[in-house]
Design a protein around this motif. Sequence first.
Motif, PDB file in Angstrom:
ATOM      1  N   TYR A  32       0.862  -1.178   0.000  1.00 30.12           N
ATOM      2  CA  TYR A  32       0.000   0.000   0.000  1.00 30.12           C
ATOM      3  C   TYR A  32       0.890   1.218   0.000  1.00 30.12           C
ATOM      4  O   TYR A  32       1.874   1.283   0.755  1.00 30.12           O
ATOM      5  CB  TYR A  32      -0.893  -0.027   1.240  1.00 30.12           C
ATOM      6  CG  TYR A  32      -1.785   1.170   1.405  1.00 30.12           C
ATOM      7  CD1 TYR A  32      -1.668   1.996   2.509  1.00 30.12           C
ATOM      8  CD2 TYR A  32      -2.759   1.476   0.465  1.00 30.12           C
ATOM      9  CE1 TYR A  32      -2.483   3.095   2.674  1.00 30.12           C
ATOM     10  CE2 TYR A  32      -3.580   2.576   0.621  1.00 30.12           C
ATOM     11  CZ  TYR A  32      -3.440   3.377   1.726  1.00 30.12           C
ATOM     12  OH  TYR A  32      -4.256   4.466   1.891  1.00 30.12           O
ATOM     13  N   ILE A  34       1.108   5.655  -0.473  1.00 32.28           N
ATOM     14  CA  ILE A  34       0.354   6.891  -0.281  1.00 32.28           C
ATOM     15  C   ILE A  34       1.232   8.070  -0.687  1.00 32.28           C
ATOM     16  O   ILE A  34       2.443   8.060  -0.424  1.00 32.28           O
ATOM     17  CB  ILE A  34      -0.051   7.098   1.201  1.00 32.28           C
ATOM     18  CG1 ILE A  34      -0.479   5.778   1.864  1.00 32.28           C
ATOM     19  CG2 ILE A  34      -1.147   8.140   1.324  1.00 32.28           C
ATOM     20  CD1 ILE A  34      -0.534   5.844   3.372  1.00 32.28           C
ATOM     21  N   ASP A  49      -3.795   7.386  -2.969  1.00 31.38           N
ATOM     22  CA  ASP A  49      -3.146   6.148  -2.556  1.00 31.38           C
ATOM     23  C   ASP A  49      -3.353   5.078  -3.628  1.00 31.38           C
ATOM     24  O   ASP A  49      -4.142   5.241  -4.557  1.00 31.38           O
ATOM     25  CB  ASP A  49      -3.668   5.674  -1.194  1.00 31.38           C
ATOM     26  CG  ASP A  49      -5.191   5.542  -1.145  1.00 31.38           C
ATOM     27  OD1 ASP A  49      -5.721   5.388  -0.031  1.00 31.38           O
ATOM     28  OD2 ASP A  49      -5.852   5.610  -2.208  1.00 31.38           O
ATOM     29  N   PHE A  89       5.634  13.848  -0.240  1.00 32.44           N
ATOM     30  CA  PHE A  89       6.196  12.641   0.347  1.00 32.44           C
ATOM     31  C   PHE A  89       5.460  11.412  -0.169  1.00 32.44           C
ATOM     32  O   PHE A  89       4.232  11.422  -0.269  1.00 32.44           O
ATOM     33  CB  PHE A  89       6.025  12.641   1.872  1.00 32.44           C
ATOM     34  CG  PHE A  89       6.827  13.673   2.597  1.00 32.44           C
ATOM     35  CD1 PHE A  89       6.265  14.882   2.948  1.00 32.44           C
ATOM     36  CD2 PHE A  89       8.144  13.418   2.943  1.00 32.44           C
ATOM     37  CE1 PHE A  89       6.993  15.839   3.635  1.00 32.44           C
ATOM     38  CE2 PHE A  89       8.886  14.364   3.633  1.00 32.44           C
ATOM     39  CZ  PHE A  89       8.314  15.576   3.975  1.00 32.44           C
ATOM     40  N   LYS A  93       3.596   0.973   2.978  1.00 31.37           N
ATOM     41  CA  LYS A  93       3.144   0.215   4.143  1.00 31.37           C
ATOM     42  C   LYS A  93       2.857  -1.219   3.708  1.00 31.37           C
ATOM     43  O   LYS A  93       2.474  -1.470   2.563  1.00 31.37           O
ATOM     44  CB  LYS A  93       1.884   0.848   4.731  1.00 31.37           C
ATOM     45  CG  LYS A  93       1.503   0.320   6.098  1.00 31.37           C
ATOM     46  CD  LYS A  93       0.465   1.208   6.758  1.00 31.37           C
ATOM     47  CE  LYS A  93      -0.898   1.035   6.177  1.00 31.37           C
ATOM     48  NZ  LYS A  93      -1.953   1.558   7.083  1.00 31.37           N
ATOM     49  N   TYR A  98       1.773  -2.230  10.048  1.00 30.19           N
ATOM     50  CA  TYR A  98       0.738  -1.220   9.870  1.00 30.19           C
ATOM     51  C   TYR A  98       1.301   0.185   9.980  1.00 30.19           C
ATOM     52  O   TYR A  98       0.554   1.151  10.048  1.00 30.19           O
ATOM     53  CB  TYR A  98      -0.378  -1.440  10.893  1.00 30.19           C
ATOM     54  CG  TYR A  98      -1.094  -2.736  10.669  1.00 30.19           C
ATOM     55  CD1 TYR A  98      -0.838  -3.849  11.467  1.00 30.19           C
ATOM     56  CD2 TYR A  98      -2.000  -2.876   9.629  1.00 30.19           C
ATOM     57  CE1 TYR A  98      -1.482  -5.043  11.251  1.00 30.19           C
ATOM     58  CE2 TYR A  98      -2.642  -4.072   9.400  1.00 30.19           C
ATOM     59  CZ  TYR A  98      -2.379  -5.157  10.210  1.00 30.19           C
ATOM     60  OH  TYR A  98      -3.013  -6.345   9.978  1.00 30.19           O
ATOM     61  N   ILE A  99       2.615   0.275   9.995  1.00 26.39           N
ATOM     62  CA  ILE A  99       3.264   1.557  10.177  1.00 26.39           C
ATOM     63  C   ILE A  99       3.846   2.026   8.856  1.00 26.39           C
ATOM     64  O   ILE A  99       4.752   1.380   8.321  1.00 26.39           O
ATOM     65  CB  ILE A  99       4.368   1.451  11.246  1.00 26.39           C
ATOM     66  CG1 ILE A  99       3.738   1.032  12.577  1.00 26.39           C
ATOM     67  CG2 ILE A  99       5.108   2.770  11.380  1.00 26.39           C
ATOM     68  CD1 ILE A  99       4.734   0.556  13.589  1.00 26.39           C
ATOM     69  N   PRO A 100       3.340   3.123   8.291  1.00 26.74           N
ATOM     70  CA  PRO A 100       3.894   3.598   7.027  1.00 26.74           C
ATOM     71  C   PRO A 100       5.285   4.185   7.213  1.00 26.74           C
ATOM     72  O   PRO A 100       5.573   4.854   8.204  1.00 26.74           O
ATOM     73  CB  PRO A 100       2.897   4.667   6.581  1.00 26.74           C
ATOM     74  CG  PRO A 100       2.156   5.053   7.800  1.00 26.74           C
ATOM     75  CD  PRO A 100       2.210   3.921   8.753  1.00 26.74           C
ATOM     76  N   THR A 101       6.122   3.913   6.223  1.00 20.70           N
ATOM     77  CA  THR A 101       7.468   4.473   6.187  1.00 20.70           C
ATOM     78  C   THR A 101       7.510   5.544   5.118  1.00 20.70           C
ATOM     79  O   THR A 101       7.091   5.306   3.982  1.00 20.70           O
ATOM     80  CB  THR A 101       8.495   3.379   5.854  1.00 20.70           C
ATOM     81  OG1 THR A 101       8.405   2.342   6.834  1.00 20.70           O
ATOM     82  CG2 THR A 101       9.905   3.941   5.851  1.00 20.70           C
ATOM     83  N   PHE A 102       8.025   6.706   5.478  1.00 22.20           N
ATOM     84  CA  PHE A 102       8.017   7.847   4.576  1.00 22.20           C
ATOM     85  C   PHE A 102       9.371   8.050   3.904  1.00 22.20           C
ATOM     86  O   PHE A 102      10.424   7.860   4.527  1.00 22.20           O
ATOM     87  CB  PHE A 102       7.654   9.121   5.344  1.00 22.20           C
ATOM     88  CG  PHE A 102       6.203   9.198   5.699  1.00 22.20           C
ATOM     89  CD1 PHE A 102       5.705   8.490   6.783  1.00 22.20           C
ATOM     90  CD2 PHE A 102       5.326   9.951   4.941  1.00 22.20           C
ATOM     91  CE1 PHE A 102       4.352   8.539   7.103  1.00 22.20           C
ATOM     92  CE2 PHE A 102       3.977  10.007   5.252  1.00 22.20           C
ATOM     93  CZ  PHE A 102       3.490   9.302   6.331  1.00 22.20           C
ATOM     94  N   GLY A 103       9.303   8.473   2.641  1.00 23.35           N
ATOM     95  CA  GLY A 103      10.493   8.920   1.945  1.00 23.35           C
ATOM     96  C   GLY A 103      10.872  10.305   2.424  1.00 23.35           C
ATOM     97  O   GLY A 103      10.159  10.937   3.214  1.00 23.35           O
TER      98      GLY A 103
END
Lengths: 112, 117
Positions: A32, A34, A49, A89, A93, A98-103
């Motif tokens: 997933y 976003i 998304d 950004f 995920k 369940y924790i999104p990782t951001f660029g």
Amino acid sequence: GESVGLHLPTLSVQEGDNSIINCAYSNSASDYFIWYKQESGKGPQFIIDIRSNMDKRQGQRVTVLLNKTVKHLSLQIAATQPGDSAVYFCAEKGGGSYIPTFGRGTSLIVHP
Amino acid sequence: GAGVSQSPSNKVTEKGKDVELRCDPISGHTALYWYRQSLGQGLEFLIYFQGNSAPDKSGLPSDRFSAERTGGSVSTLTIQRTQQEDSAVYLCASSPDRGSFSGNTIYFGEGSWLTVV
């Protein structure tokens, strides 16, 4: 001297042009993705998304493309406007988390 | 309001003092996240709450940081003995549910800007 981390990748475009912002993600298990827009002094705002079972999704003036083979995500903004100027950004995920990782983000500057 | 609400919006504190940051998620959202964003940087995960489950604290940078979520709604992030490197924007986000595609959408508040002097 320069401060490490203050210089985001920057894309400068003219008003009315189409913009393409790219993002390489790291986890092949992510399912997933976003895109967020963050204007100066504000929190990130959800744009669009896409799930990993799709390779394209369209919204109003925005399109997200997903290439799982090379783990690449892009955000296309049509007819870019000065109000689109912001930091964009991507986030990923999945893979059991369940924790999104951001660029790190890309700064879009739109010149009138 | 309809969005994620954070307070205070700005906080200046002296080094060594404790601070509390509050997050009021969107009504009905069961998942709540805290992130930290330093100047010009991306978002650093701190802690995640989901319903009544034990929180995921794996992102907390030191034992000076703690968070709680009361009644499955409002959350408070506490930083004890603040240091200058704690200066950042602390962002809270919430999400409806982890079980569905539409529930995966995560909405952010405007952040609490913390400056430690």
